[in-house]
Every structure is written in C-alpha cells, then in structure tokens.
Motif scaffolding. Structure first.
Motif, PDB file in Angstrom:
ATOM      1  N   SER A  18      55.155  41.567  47.201  1.00  0.00           N
ATOM      2  CA  SER A  18      54.492  42.696  47.904  1.00  0.00           C
ATOM      3  C   SER A  18      53.017  42.557  47.624  1.00  0.00           C
ATOM      4  N   LEU A  19      52.065  42.556  48.653  1.00  0.00           N
ATOM      5  CA  LEU A  19      50.789  42.399  48.497  1.00  0.00           C
ATOM      6  C   LEU A  19      49.963  43.824  48.211  1.00  0.00           C
ATOM      7  N   VAL A  20      49.069  43.926  47.354  1.00  0.00           N
ATOM      8  CA  VAL A  20      48.324  45.281  47.178  1.00  0.00           C
ATOM      9  C   VAL A  20      46.755  44.821  47.352  1.00  0.00           C
ATOM     10  N   PHE A  21      46.068  45.162  48.366  1.00  0.00           N
ATOM     11  CA  PHE A  21      44.637  45.149  48.380  1.00  0.00           C
ATOM     12  C   PHE A  21      44.030  46.450  47.810  1.00  0.00           C
ATOM     13  N   ALA A  22      42.779  46.423  47.186  1.00  0.00           N
ATOM     14  CA  ALA A  22      42.429  47.547  46.484  1.00  0.00           C
ATOM     15  C   ALA A  22      40.793  47.617  46.913  1.00  0.00           C
ATOM     16  N   PRO A  23      40.249  47.457  47.935  1.00  0.00           N
ATOM     17  CA  PRO A  23      38.868  47.683  48.215  1.00  0.00           C
ATOM     18  C   PRO A  23      38.460  49.039  47.852  1.00  0.00           C
ATOM     19  N   MET A  24      36.907  49.025  47.504  1.00  0.00           N
ATOM     20  CA  MET A  24      36.388  50.414  47.243  1.00  0.00           C
ATOM     21  C   MET A  24      35.792  51.268  48.360  1.00  0.00           C
ATOM     22  N   VAL A  25      36.042  52.554  48.274  1.00  0.00           N
ATOM     23  CA  VAL A  25      35.309  53.216  49.252  1.00  0.00           C
ATOM     24  C   VAL A  25      33.907  53.534  48.953  1.00  0.00           C
ATOM     25  N   VAL A  26      32.874  53.210  49.713  1.00  0.00           N
ATOM     26  CA  VAL A  26      31.460  53.250  49.488  1.00  0.00           C
ATOM     27  C   VAL A  26      31.197  54.920  49.141  1.00  0.00           C
ATOM     28  N   GLU A  27      31.489  55.709  50.097  1.00  0.00           N
ATOM     29  CA  GLU A  27      31.191  57.172  50.044  1.00  0.00           C
ATOM     30  C   GLU A  27      31.733  57.820  48.789  1.00  0.00           C
ATOM     31  N   ASP A  28      32.833  57.597  48.242  1.00  0.00           N
ATOM     32  CA  ASP A  28      33.006  58.358  46.936  1.00  0.00           C
ATOM     33  C   ASP A  28      33.615  57.299  45.904  1.00  0.00           C
ATOM     34  N   SER A  29      33.425  56.080  46.024  1.00  0.00           N
ATOM     35  CA  SER A  29      33.926  55.198  44.770  1.00  0.00           C
ATOM     36  C   SER A  29      35.383  55.167  44.319  1.00  0.00           C
ATOM     37  N   ARG A  30      36.288  55.641  45.302  1.00  0.00           N
ATOM     38  CA  ARG A  30      37.612  55.521  45.100  1.00  0.00           C
ATOM     39  C   ARG A  30      38.287  54.173  45.866  1.00  0.00           C
ATOM     40  N   ARG A  31      39.371  53.821  45.082  1.00  0.00           N
ATOM     41  CA  ARG A  31      40.006  52.469  45.580  1.00  0.00           C
ATOM     42  C   ARG A  31      40.709  52.912  46.938  1.00  0.00           C
ATOM     43  N   MET A  32      40.812  51.949  47.864  1.00  0.00           N
ATOM     44  CA  MET A  32      41.711  52.256  49.129  1.00  0.00           C
ATOM     45  C   MET A  32      42.671  51.272  49.020  1.00  0.00           C
ATOM     46  N   LEU A  33      43.982  51.902  48.771  1.00  0.00           N
ATOM     47  CA  LEU A  33      44.998  50.884  48.592  1.00  0.00           C
ATOM     48  C   LEU A  33      45.678  50.419  49.585  1.00  0.00           C
ATOM     49  N   VAL A  34      46.030  49.432  49.988  1.00  0.00           N
ATOM     50  CA  VAL A  34      46.575  48.717  51.335  1.00  0.00           C
ATOM     51  C   VAL A  34      47.829  48.071  50.756  1.00  0.00           C
ATOM     52  N   SER A  35      49.068  48.432  51.048  1.00  0.00           N
ATOM     53  CA  SER A  35      50.202  47.826  50.873  1.00  0.00           C
ATOM     54  C   SER A  35      51.384  48.383  51.234  1.00  0.00           C
ATOM     55  N   ASN A  36      52.340  47.728  51.512  1.00  0.00           N
ATOM     56  CA  ASN A  36      53.729  48.249  51.853  1.00  0.00           C
ATOM     57  C   ASN A  36      54.417  49.116  50.930  1.00  0.00           C
ATOM     58  N   LEU A  37      53.917  49.007  49.660  1.00  0.00           N
ATOM     59  CA  LEU A  37      54.489  49.894  48.556  1.00  0.00           C
ATOM     60  C   LEU A  37      53.977  51.147  48.683  1.00  0.00           C
ATOM     61  N   THR A  81      42.899  40.892  57.869  1.00  0.00           N
ATOM     62  CA  THR A  81      41.783  42.239  57.770  1.00  0.00           C
ATOM     63  C   THR A  81      41.775  42.725  56.455  1.00  0.00           C
ATOM     64  N   ALA A  82      42.829  43.052  55.998  1.00  0.00           N
ATOM     65  CA  ALA A  82      43.094  43.644  54.794  1.00  0.00           C
ATOM     66  C   ALA A  82      42.265  42.748  53.634  1.00  0.00           C
ATOM     67  N   ALA A  83      42.527  41.360  53.573  1.00  0.00           N
ATOM     68  CA  ALA A  83      41.783  40.402  52.597  1.00  0.00           C
ATOM     69  C   ALA A  83      40.342  40.612  52.927  1.00  0.00           C
ATOM     70  N   ARG A  84      39.825  40.418  54.173  1.00  0.00           N
ATOM     71  CA  ARG A  84      38.545  40.569  54.390  1.00  0.00           C
ATOM     72  C   ARG A  84      37.869  42.047  53.808  1.00  0.00           C
ATOM     73  N   MET A  85      38.510  43.188  53.922  1.00  0.00           N
ATOM     74  CA  MET A  85      37.719  44.553  53.391  1.00  0.00           C
ATOM     75  C   MET A  85      38.071  44.163  51.875  1.00  0.00           C
ATOM     76  N   ASN A  86      38.874  43.684  51.347  1.00  0.00           N
ATOM     77  CA  ASN A  86      38.836  43.650  49.893  1.00  0.00           C
ATOM     78  C   ASN A  86      37.740  42.588  49.320  1.00  0.00           C
ATOM     79  N   ALA A  87      37.361  41.738  50.130  1.00  0.00           N
ATOM     80  CA  ALA A  87      36.218  40.712  49.512  1.00  0.00           C
ATOM     81  C   ALA A  87      35.097  40.868  50.130  1.00  0.00           C
ATOM     82  N   THR A  88      34.552  42.204  50.714  1.00  0.00           N
ATOM     83  CA  THR A  88      33.395  42.409  51.429  1.00  0.00           C
ATOM     84  C   THR A  88      32.587  42.718  50.539  1.00  0.00           C
ATOM     85  N   PHE A  89      31.246  41.815  50.248  1.00  0.00           N
ATOM     86  CA  PHE A  89      30.317  41.836  49.358  1.00  0.00           C
ATOM     87  C   PHE A  89      28.905  42.083  50.354  1.00  0.00           C
ATOM     88  N   PRO A  90      28.504  43.248  50.284  1.00  0.00           N
ATOM     89  CA  PRO A  90      27.407  43.674  51.415  1.00  0.00           C
ATOM     90  C   PRO A  90      26.090  42.800  51.384  1.00  0.00           C
TER      91      PRO A  90
END
Length: 118
Positions: A18-37, A81-90
């Motif tokens: 299973s894949l798990v991506f966890a980019p960070m939400v800028v507005e509140d510094s929480r993780r955004m978990l993206v996975s089938n799990l 797209t999930a991988a791109r969200m996870n690797a976005t460096f502004p």
C-alpha cells in the motif's frame, strides 16, 4: 496515470504494498494522508482522561484526503498527482491547491518531518 482505485484490488490481495503519501497542509501544518488504507489512527492522538472509562481525542495531526473529497476522487486521482503533492517545495514548484472549502494548499512532507512540526 493509474489511480488509487486501480491499485486497490492488488493491495487487498496482498500482491502489492500500500502507498501512503503525507504532504503537509500549509494553512494548519497538519499532514494530509493519501492512501487506500484507513489511517485514522495515525491522524489523531487519543488516550485516557482521568476518571473517564473511554479514550478521548487529544489532537488531530492529520487529515485523510479521501474522507474530505467525494467518493469519486479515489477513482480519478492519479497516483502521480499524489506523488507531486508530496514532493512540492514552494521555492521550486508552487504549492498544490485542493478543491476544498476553504481551499487548502499542500507542500512537501519534509516541512512536517524535518522542521519539528509534530
């Protein structure tokens, strides 16, 4: 071009990890978990409260993308797209904006992991 829904059958049979991506939400510094799990246990800290027989919610350090978006999102969101969200460096690439109300911007997971957010 494969979506999370495309990957799910092989994950369920144990033929694919299973894949798990966890980019960070800028507005509140929480993780955004993206996975089938179901990652609800990773997204919230729970524990006992003095005098209470049940656990209580201490904090919510993450959100699950597929619980925020319509059910069709799992069938339409490409894994790339999930991988791109996870690797976005502004400094190099713009933050990803989600179609939520209010809008949320996602950036590299390293902000959460490397800068002591949690």
């Amino acid at each position: 071009d494969r979506t999370f829904a495309d990957l799910y059958p092989a994950e369920a049979r144990g033929e694919r990890p299973s894949l798990v991506f966890a980019p960070m939400v800028v507005e509140d510094s929480r993780r955004m978990l993206v996975s089938n799990l179901d990652l609800s246990r990773l997204a919230a800290a729970r524990g006992p409260r003095l005098g209470s027989p049940t656990d209580v919610l201490y904090s919510r350090s993450g959100l699950e993308l597929f619980k925020l978006l319509p059910p069709a999102a799992r069938r339409t969101l490409p894994v790339g797209t999930a991988a791109r969200m996870n690797a976005t460096f502004p400094v190099v690439t713009p933050a990803v904006s989600l179609p939520t109300v209010p809008p949320m911007r996602l950036v590299d997971a390293g902000y959460f992991d490397n800068y002591g957010v949690d």
